[in-house]
Enzyme design. Structure first.
Site, short mmCIF file in Angstrom:
data_model
loop_
_atom_site.label_atom_id
_atom_site.label_comp_id
_atom_site.label_asym_id
_atom_site.label_seq_id
_atom_site.Cartn_x
_atom_site.Cartn_y
_atom_site.Cartn_z
N THR A 158 0.80 -1.23 0.00
CA THR A 158 0.00 0.00 0.00
C THR A 158 0.84 1.29 0.00
O THR A 158 0.38 2.33 0.45
CB THR A 158 -0.96 0.00 1.21
OG1 THR A 158 -0.15 -0.02 2.40
CG2 THR A 158 -1.90 -1.17 1.20
N TRP A 159 2.07 1.18 -0.47
CA TRP A 159 2.91 2.38 -0.56
C TRP A 159 2.22 3.44 -1.42
O TRP A 159 2.07 4.61 -1.01
CB TRP A 159 4.29 2.00 -1.12
CG TRP A 159 5.25 3.12 -1.35
CD1 TRP A 159 5.14 4.42 -0.94
CD2 TRP A 159 6.50 3.04 -2.05
NE1 TRP A 159 6.25 5.15 -1.34
CE2 TRP A 159 7.10 4.33 -2.03
CE3 TRP A 159 7.20 2.00 -2.68
CZ2 TRP A 159 8.33 4.59 -2.62
CZ3 TRP A 159 8.43 2.27 -3.28
CH2 TRP A 159 8.99 3.56 -3.24
N TYR A 204 4.48 6.00 4.65
CA TYR A 204 3.78 6.10 3.35
C TYR A 204 2.69 7.19 3.41
O TYR A 204 1.63 6.99 3.99
CB TYR A 204 3.14 4.77 2.96
CG TYR A 204 4.11 3.62 2.72
CD1 TYR A 204 5.46 3.84 2.48
CD2 TYR A 204 3.66 2.30 2.72
CE1 TYR A 204 6.34 2.79 2.26
CE2 TYR A 204 4.53 1.24 2.50
CZ TYR A 204 5.87 1.50 2.27
OH TYR A 204 6.73 0.44 2.05
N LYS A 241 3.10 -2.62 -18.92
CA LYS A 241 2.23 -1.51 -19.30
C LYS A 241 2.97 -0.18 -19.30
O LYS A 241 2.36 0.87 -19.39
CB LYS A 241 1.00 -1.48 -18.41
CG LYS A 241 0.13 -2.72 -18.71
CD LYS A 241 -0.94 -2.97 -17.72
CE LYS A 241 -1.53 -4.36 -17.93
NZ LYS A 241 -2.23 -4.90 -16.79
N ARG A 298 9.15 7.69 -9.19
CA ARG A 298 9.73 6.92 -10.29
C ARG A 298 10.31 7.83 -11.37
O ARG A 298 11.20 7.41 -12.13
CB ARG A 298 8.67 5.99 -10.90
CG ARG A 298 8.26 4.89 -9.93
CD ARG A 298 7.09 4.07 -10.48
NE ARG A 298 5.88 4.86 -10.62
CZ ARG A 298 4.70 4.36 -11.00
NH1 ARG A 298 4.59 3.08 -11.27
NH2 ARG A 298 3.64 5.15 -11.10
N GLY A 342 2.04 -4.19 -5.09
CA GLY A 342 1.37 -2.89 -4.98
C GLY A 342 0.20 -2.80 -5.95
O GLY A 342 0.23 -3.38 -7.03
N ARG A 348 -3.13 0.16 -7.13
CA ARG A 348 -3.76 1.47 -6.93
C ARG A 348 -5.23 1.44 -7.32
O ARG A 348 -5.93 2.43 -7.19
CB ARG A 348 -3.05 2.52 -7.79
CG ARG A 348 -1.56 2.41 -7.74
CD ARG A 348 -0.91 3.44 -8.61
NE ARG A 348 -1.20 4.76 -8.11
CZ ARG A 348 -0.46 5.83 -8.35
NH1 ARG A 348 0.61 5.73 -9.10
NH2 ARG A 348 -0.80 7.00 -7.86
N1 LIG Z 1 10.41 -2.00 2.74
C1 LIG Z 1 10.65 -1.15 1.78
O1 LIG Z 1 11.61 -0.38 1.80
C2 LIG Z 1 9.72 -1.15 0.60
C3 LIG Z 1 10.11 -0.53 -0.60
C4 LIG Z 1 9.25 -0.62 -1.68
C5 LIG Z 1 8.04 -1.28 -1.56
N2 LIG Z 1 7.67 -1.86 -0.37
C6 LIG Z 1 6.37 -2.57 -0.21
O2 LIG Z 1 6.17 -3.42 -1.32
C7 LIG Z 1 4.95 -3.06 -1.98
C8 LIG Z 1 5.06 -3.36 -3.45
O3 LIG Z 1 6.12 -2.67 -4.04
P1 LIG Z 1 5.86 -1.48 -5.06
O4 LIG Z 1 4.52 -0.92 -4.80
O5 LIG Z 1 7.06 -0.61 -4.98
O6 LIG Z 1 5.98 -2.12 -6.49
P2 LIG Z 1 5.28 -3.28 -7.34
O7 LIG Z 1 4.39 -4.11 -6.54
O8 LIG Z 1 6.40 -3.91 -8.07
O9 LIG Z 1 4.44 -2.37 -8.38
C9 LIG Z 1 3.26 -1.76 -7.97
C10 LIG Z 1 2.82 -0.72 -8.99
O10 LIG Z 1 2.69 -1.30 -10.28
C11 LIG Z 1 1.53 -0.77 -10.95
N3 LIG Z 1 0.62 -1.91 -11.15
C12 LIG Z 1 0.20 -2.82 -10.22
N4 LIG Z 1 -0.59 -3.75 -10.76
C13 LIG Z 1 -0.68 -3.46 -12.06
C14 LIG Z 1 -1.35 -4.06 -13.13
N5 LIG Z 1 -2.10 -5.16 -12.97
N6 LIG Z 1 -1.24 -3.48 -14.37
C15 LIG Z 1 -0.47 -2.37 -14.54
N7 LIG Z 1 0.20 -1.76 -13.56
C16 LIG Z 1 0.10 -2.29 -12.32
C17 LIG Z 1 0.95 0.28 -10.02
O11 LIG Z 1 1.50 1.56 -10.31
P3 LIG Z 1 1.08 2.46 -11.57
O12 LIG Z 1 -0.33 2.10 -11.93
O13 LIG Z 1 1.25 3.85 -11.11
O14 LIG Z 1 2.09 2.12 -12.64
C18 LIG Z 1 1.44 -0.18 -8.66
O15 LIG Z 1 1.51 0.84 -7.71
C19 LIG Z 1 4.77 -1.58 -1.61
O16 LIG Z 1 3.44 -1.13 -1.81
C20 LIG Z 1 5.19 -1.61 -0.17
O17 LIG Z 1 4.14 -2.14 0.64
C21 LIG Z 1 8.51 -1.80 0.70
#
Ligand SMILES: NC(=O)c1ccc[n+]([C@@H]2O[C@H](COP(=O)([O-])OP(=O)(O)OC[C@H]3O[C@@H](n4cnc5c(N)ncnc54)[C@H](OP(=O)(O)O)[C@@H]3O)[C@@H](O)[C@H]2O)c1
Length: 322
Positions: free
Chosen positions: A20-21, A61, A218, A233, A285, A287
């Site tokens: 949920t970032w 976040y 995408k 990003r 993640g 949205r």
């Molecule tokens: N511990 C840490 O330091 C740390 C760091 C990073 C993340 N995290 C955790 O890990 C979670 C996941 O990582 P993340 O959010 O960075 O990246 P991710 O899961 O690799 O990518 C998520 C992003 O991809 C896009 N997306 C998701 N599903 C999609 C789909 N079906 N089709 C097209 N686009 C899609 C969305 O952004 P858009 O639509 O804007 O493209 C979404 O916000 C975070 O929410 C957080 O809870 C932790």
């Protein structure tokens, strides 16, 4: 959806967890551009409807906003969902500056604030977000262990720790989980950390498994270059030249593998992360409801040796061309 036991805990996590970032919105240093809270609420409900049983958030976040949205949404269904959040990144008032503290008094203030925002009695998994400042790790981790004894949190984990930092923490109190970056484009944990976690009963919950959206297929050059300034990003090397073109070329080839299998690139990317037995789950993640409805399906997929081999060749090509 299948579940895997998280490290030394009694928590059984679905292999896909909801991240949920991005739900923190765009109005802070590491925001994701504008985010509609209603879309976030619907995405959380959609995740639970898909069978996902846990949510990852963090105090930082959106400076508490993501936790508040999660808290509001799970009201009345708290017992159906495992809640993971994080501490160690702090802010004051409206300031955009982000502080780093693992001091006992700071973590104690943070846990109370997170419990309040999430509107829950106990946090299921409480994690140190970053191992910073390094010299405060021992004090911070000892405090986390005390929070377990006091019943404020059920289990404690860490995030972004190196092997050495994991060992230092493990000597004080057993670590339930490590939350590291892990995707086809970020494989550092494969060198040493993955094996250490496997042999130490530390569950790995992989973050950014689709490399923040890049590995969904995408993203185009046009979209990457027109991200708003309020989306972190727009400043990250993966999303700007010279890396962007190489990444997009590799992604195009990876998409062909997904197409041949009849799945999406997001699903291929997640199945690839989950092919490791040391990885308990991927934090994915979303949205909007549609995004998580697509990605949740990856929890049931597996890859053949031939597919993994073909992916490996593309990833090696990418590294050689960066
Ligand atoms: N511990 C840490 O330091 C740390 C760091 C990073 C993340 N995290 C955790 O890990 C979670 C996941 O990582 P993340 O959010 O960075 O990246 P991710 O899961 O690799 O990518 C998520 C992003 O991809 C896009 N997306 C998701 N599903 C999609 C789909 N079906 N089709 C097209 N686009 C899609 C969305 O952004 P858009 O639509 O804007 O493209 C979404 O916000 C975070 O929410 C957080 O809870 C932790």
């Amino acid at each position: 959806m299948q579940t895997r036991k998280l490290g030394n805990s009694e928590l059984y996590l679905t292999t896909i967890g909801l991240g949920t970032w991005a739900m923190g919105g765009g109005d802070w240093k590491f925001g994701w551009g504008p985010q509609d809270d209603m879309a976030s609420v619907k995405a959380i409900h959609a995740a639970l409807d898909q069978g996902i049983n846990w949510i990852d958030t963090a105090a930082i976040y959106g400076h508490g906003h993501s936790e508040e949205v999660v808290g509001r949404t799970i009201k009345g269904i708290r017992n159906e969902v495992i809640i993971a959040t994080k501490c160690g990144r702090v802010w004051e008032g409206d300031s955009r500056e982000i502080g780093k503290s693992l001091r006992a008094d700071s973590i104690r203030r943070e846990v109370e604030a997170s419990l309040k925002r999430l509107a829950i009695e106990v946090i299921d998994l409480y994690q140190i977000h970053w191992p910073e400042p390094d010299e405060e790790i021992e004090e911070g981790w000892d405090t986390m262990a005390q929070l377990v004894k006091e019943g404020k949190v059920r289990y404690v984990g860490v995030s972004n720790f190196s092997l050495d930092q994991l060992k230092r923490a493990q000597a004080i109190h057993s670590i339930t989980s490590l939350q590291p970056p892990y995707s086809m484009l970020r494989r550092e944990i494969e060198e040493e950390i993955m094996a250490y976690c496997g042999s130490s009963q530390i569950g790995i919950i992989a973050y950014s498994p689709m490399q923040a959206g890049l590995l969904t297929g995408k993203f185009t050059k046009e979209r990457a270059t027109s991200l708003p300034d309020s989306d972190w990003r727009s400043r990250h090397p993966f999303f700007i030249e010279p890396q962007l073109s190489v990444n997009l070329q590799a992604i195009g080839q990876l998409k062909e593998i997904a197409d041949n299998k009849g799945i999406t690139l997001s699903q291929l990317s997640l199945a690839w992360v989950l092919r490791n037995k040391e990885v308990t789950a991927a934090i994915v993640g979303a949205r909007s409801p549609g995004q998580i409805e697509e990605t949740a399906k990856a929890g049931e997929l597996s890859l053949t040796k031939a597919e993994i081999g073909a992916i490996e060749e593309i990833l090696a090509w990418r590294i050689n061309n960066l």
